[in-house]
Design a protein around this motif. Structure first.
Motif, PDB file in Angstrom:
ATOM      1  N   LYS A 292       2.534   1.827  -3.435  1.00  0.00           N
ATOM      2  CA  LYS A 292       1.565   2.249  -4.445  1.00  0.00           C
ATOM      3  C   LYS A 292       1.211   3.723  -4.280  1.00  0.00           C
ATOM      4  CE  LYS A 292      -0.594  -2.239  -5.350  1.00  0.00           C
ATOM      5  NZ  LYS A 292      -1.800  -3.082  -5.156  1.00  0.00           N
ATOM      6  N   ARG A 293       1.076   4.174  -3.035  1.00  0.00           N
ATOM      7  CA  ARG A 293       0.724   5.576  -2.796  1.00  0.00           C
ATOM      8  C   ARG A 293       1.886   6.515  -3.077  1.00  0.00           C
ATOM      9  NH1 ARG A 293      -2.994   5.457   2.773  1.00  0.00           N
ATOM     10  NH2 ARG A 293      -4.742   4.305   1.844  1.00  0.00           N
ATOM     11  N   CYS A 294       3.083   6.047  -2.800  1.00  0.00           N
ATOM     12  CA  CYS A 294       4.257   6.927  -2.957  1.00  0.00           C
ATOM     13  C   CYS A 294       4.833   6.902  -4.367  1.00  0.00           C
ATOM     14  CB  CYS A 294       5.343   6.533  -1.955  1.00  0.00           C
ATOM     15  SG  CYS A 294       4.868   6.799  -0.239  1.00  0.00           S
TER      16      CYS A 294
ATOM     17  N   GLY B 144       3.356   4.761  -7.024  1.00  0.00           N
ATOM     18  CA  GLY B 144       2.432   4.258  -8.038  1.00  0.00           C
ATOM     19  C   GLY B 144       2.668   2.803  -8.388  1.00  0.00           C
TER      20      GLY B 144
ATOM     21  N   VAL C 283       0.838  -1.208   0.000  1.00  0.00           N
ATOM     22  CA  VAL C 283       0.000   0.000   0.000  1.00  0.00           C
ATOM     23  C   VAL C 283       0.871   1.256   0.000  1.00  0.00           C
ATOM     24  CG1 VAL C 283      -1.674   1.335   1.339  1.00  0.00           C
ATOM     25  CG2 VAL C 283      -1.940  -1.159   1.116  1.00  0.00           C
ATOM     26  N   PHE C 284       1.901   1.253   0.823  1.00  0.00           N
ATOM     27  CA  PHE C 284       2.795   2.410   0.923  1.00  0.00           C
ATOM     28  C   PHE C 284       3.473   2.712  -0.421  1.00  0.00           C
ATOM     29  CE2 PHE C 284       7.193   3.875   1.621  1.00  0.00           C
ATOM     30  CZ  PHE C 284       6.942   5.107   2.203  1.00  0.00           C
TER      31      PHE C 284
END
Length: 727
Positions: free
Chosen positions: A379-381, A383, A376-377
């Motif tokens: 993907k958010r930071c 992509g 998750v981290f």
């Protein structure tokens, strides 16, 4: 050399053998995956040892063997590689570092072909600093600080060289990562597993042999050379590997009828993993029993993962997880009673089972949470999560992660580009002379040359087919329109003579009823009725013949006939019906003997005379001439009618066609189409010359020596069906 020196030397040698196992894992994993991902797997085996060396040395070793806190976790800054005493416990540290690297590399193999290198570094770091050291502390935490009371060791849990502490922990951590990552593209179709064959079973088998050699150090390194159990450990290790390999190999043959390479490799490794827990306690027969159970346990675990649609690329979780769990628990069943603490086998079984279960809970639970959080981290930071993009996975991680290729990978990349853009046939392989796939590349380029040529040829051919289809469609539309017009004209043609017949018959009836029959008027009416009946009969014969023509079947019956007499007879009959026109005939030069179908030739001349009188003004003359040229009879019918525009002359023999100058004059548009075909069936033809306002001239050409009548041909009739008549 003192005993201590000898022990230290052996520990370093054993560590070197375990280090050698990294090469085994590298070969095994690289050979078990597709070639497009082999470089990626090899690089991960290097990277995991890079990271393990630094982070386990800096933190993990200090946590694993440091002063314990309630037996759960330890720490001793003096054991850190970078700020502790580097000369202290060096041989022991080196061996434990190899164990840590082994646990980490299990993740590499299981998650192959979809895990990013960057994501893999995160997982290895977490393993080296946290997951492996803490569980290792529960099992071996008292090996440096003897007063520690580690959780499992204090209960009597036995794990000689890390069947559970190394292999199970690595496998269950890999299982967590597999669930977060998901299966490879194409691994499961409609819920059923699809086998993805590794590119080199030979390389994988070589890796397995290297691991077998290295396992001597893996298990034997935990004991000193002076320990009486030292030889037994090495012997049991060799026995378990052989028995495990035989077990899965035979089961595989029993199930498939083939000696599957994967079965012998995974069976060997499952036996080695299973014996790692208690090689020092078992007899050779006990080691064989444990190896058999571990090999079977690995197979069952593999089946469970497939049922759950969890995709392990090389079977690492079943081997290192299932094999280790069974081996750890089976130790309590097959160890001699005298080597079991207090001789209590049941208690020992419970302790071993608890340790195996705890390894799953700890390694799987912590790694699953960590993998999910990191995914998750990232993907958010950035992509991008732990997994590579789908397009990169399809193309292969060698290229997308390392910008490198391995042998056939060049061809794979070219085929991938071709698959993405199938309309582009310009793809070619450019390889240097001496490259291992030079011959394959040359063949590929030759195939692409031929494929490109075939594509160009096919494109031209399809273009021609499209043009022909468009022409056929246009002709069909034209024929449909002509058919509509024909129906309208034919109904008019039939109504006119029938109206004449009906009108004259009524007048004759009234004359009879009144008793005032005028012979001259009666004869004139009868003559009109005869002409109208003749016209209806001619129309009916034309329609019947036209229908036979469309069916490709106008039968011709050859008989000897007098052509001159036939022409004179038709002209005479027509003269009687057409009192307002003068028909002049000169048929004397025509032959008295001709082999032809008289009925059909009569239809030809009736149509021509009918057209000539119909399109000529009252009082006009129709000239019929016959002559011979080189055994060919020529009959010309000339009128003084409306004529035909030059651009419409080529269309006269098209079915249902009527010239624009015939507007307002009755006609069906089938006569000329029909009689031209009749003439051609006799080996002849009909030609036309015309001038608007002056008249038209039709010439029938008939060869005298025509003996062979061509069979009715549907293709010919359809071709001629696009050419017709005006009568």
């Amino acid at each position: 050399m003192t005993v201590a020196d000898l022990d230290n030397l052996w520990t370093i040698v054993a560590a070197a053998l375990v280090f050698f196992m990294q090469l085994g894992f590298l070969l095994l994993e690289a050979g078990s995956v597709r070639s497009k991902n082999s470089i990626n797997v090899a690089q991960k085996n290097l990277v995991d040892f890079f990271v393990s060396t630094v982070l386990f040395g800096a933190v993990g070793f200090a946590v694993m063997f440091g002063i314990s806190s309630n037996g759960l976790i330890g720490f001793d800054a003096g054991l850190s590689l970078f700020w502790g005493d580097p000369d202290l416990h060096v041989p022991f540290f080196v061996l434990q570092l190899m164990f840590c690297g082994t646990a980490a590399t299990i993740i590499s193999g299981a998650c192959a072909e979809r895990l990013r290198v960057g994501g893999f570094v995160w997982l290895v770091a977490f393993m080296a600093m946290f997951v492996y050291p803490i569980f290792g502390h529960w099992v071996w935490g008292d090996l440096i600080h003897a007063d520690n009371a580690p959780l499992l060791a204090d209960l009597g849990f036995v794990d000689l060289a890390g069947a559970t502490a190394v292999h199970s922990v690595g496998a269950w951590a890999a299982l967590a990562a597999l669930i977060v990552l998901g299966p490879r593209i194409g691994r499961y179709e409609n819920g059923r597993p699809v086998q993805m064959q590794g590119h080199s079973p030979l390389m994988a088998a070589g890796g397995a042999l290297v691991l077998w050699i290295g396992w001597i150090g893996f298990n034997g390194g935990t004991l000193s050379v002076t320990d009486e159990r030292f030889g037994r450990v090495i012997l049991n290790t060799l026995v378990a590997g052989g028995i495990g390999g035989i077990t899965q190999l035979l089961i595989g043959y029993w199930r498939t009828g083939y000696f599957i390479p994967q079965r012998s490799i995974n069976g060997l490794l499952a036996g080695l993993v299973g014996i790692t827990a208690g090689a020092h306690m078992l007899t050779p027969s006990g080691a064989a029993a444990v190896a058999i159970l571990a090999a079977i346990g690995a197979l069952l675990c593999e089946r469970v993962l497939e049922e759950l649609r969890i995709d392990d690329a090389i079977g690492a979780v079943p081997v290192h997880g299932g094999g280790a769990a069974v081996g750890t628990i089976a130790l309590a069943l097959f160890a001699p009673a005298e080597v079991i603490a207090n001789g209590d086998r049941l208690a020992f079984l419970l302790i071993q089972s608890a340790g195996a279960g705890l390894s799953f809970i700890w390694a799987f639970g912590t790694m699953f949470v960590f993998c999910w959080a990191v995914d998750v981290f990232l993907k958010r930071c950035t992509g991008r999560g732990l997994r590579v993009h789908a397009a990169h996975e399809i193309e292969g991680l060698n290229t997308t992660e390392h910008a490198a290729t391995f042998g056939i990978g060049v061809l794979h990349a070219a085929l991938y580009r071709l698959a993405k853009e199938p309309s582009s046939f310009s793809t070619r392989l450019d390889v240097e002379p001496g490259d291992e796939i030079k011959d394959v590349a040359d063949l590929f380029n030759v195939c692409m040359d031929k494929l490109e040529d075939a594509h160009k040829s096919r494109t031209v051919q399809l273009g021609e087919y499209a043009r022909q289809a468009e022409d056929a469609l246009a002709r069909e539309k034209d024929i449909t329109q002509q058919q509509r017009e024909f129906i309208s004209m034919a109904s008019h043609e039939f109504r006119t003579p029938l109206a004449i017949i009906d009108g004259n018959a009524q007048r004759m009836k009234r004359g009879v009823e009144r008793g005032s029959i005028d012979p001259d008027r009666t004869l004139a009416g009868i003559e009109k009725i005869r002409r109208s009946v003749k016209r209806v009969t001619s129309l009916m014969e034309s329609l019947l013949s036209a229908s036979r023509l469309d069916a490709g079947d106008i039968p011709i019956h050859l008989n000897e006939l007098d052509l001159a007499a036939l022409v004179n007879d038709v002209c005479g009959e027509h003269q009687e019906l057409c009192k307002n026109h003068q028909i002049q005939v000169d048929a004397a030069p025509l032959p008295r003997s001709l082999n032809a179908d008289g009925g059909l030739l009569r239809l030809v001349f009736v149509n021509l005379l009918s057209n000539a009188t119909k399109y000529s003004p009252d009082g006009g003359t129709v000239q019929v001439d016959g002559w011979m040229e080189q055994n060919v009879a020529n009959i010309r019918v000339r009128d003084q009618g409306v004529g035909i525009p030059p651009d419409e002359v080529p269309k006269l023999f098209t079915r249902f066609f009527r010239a624009s100058t015939s507007s307002g004059i009755g006609g069906s548009g089938i006569g000329l189409h029909l009689i031209k075909h009749i003439a051609q069936r006799h080996g002849g033809d009909i030609t036309v010359e015309s001038e608007v306002g002056v008249g038209s001239s039709f010439t029938v050409v008939l060869p005298l020596m025509f003996d062979n009548v061509p069979a009715a041909d549907t293709n010919i009739s359809m071709e001629l069906g696009d050419a017709g008549a005006t009568s």
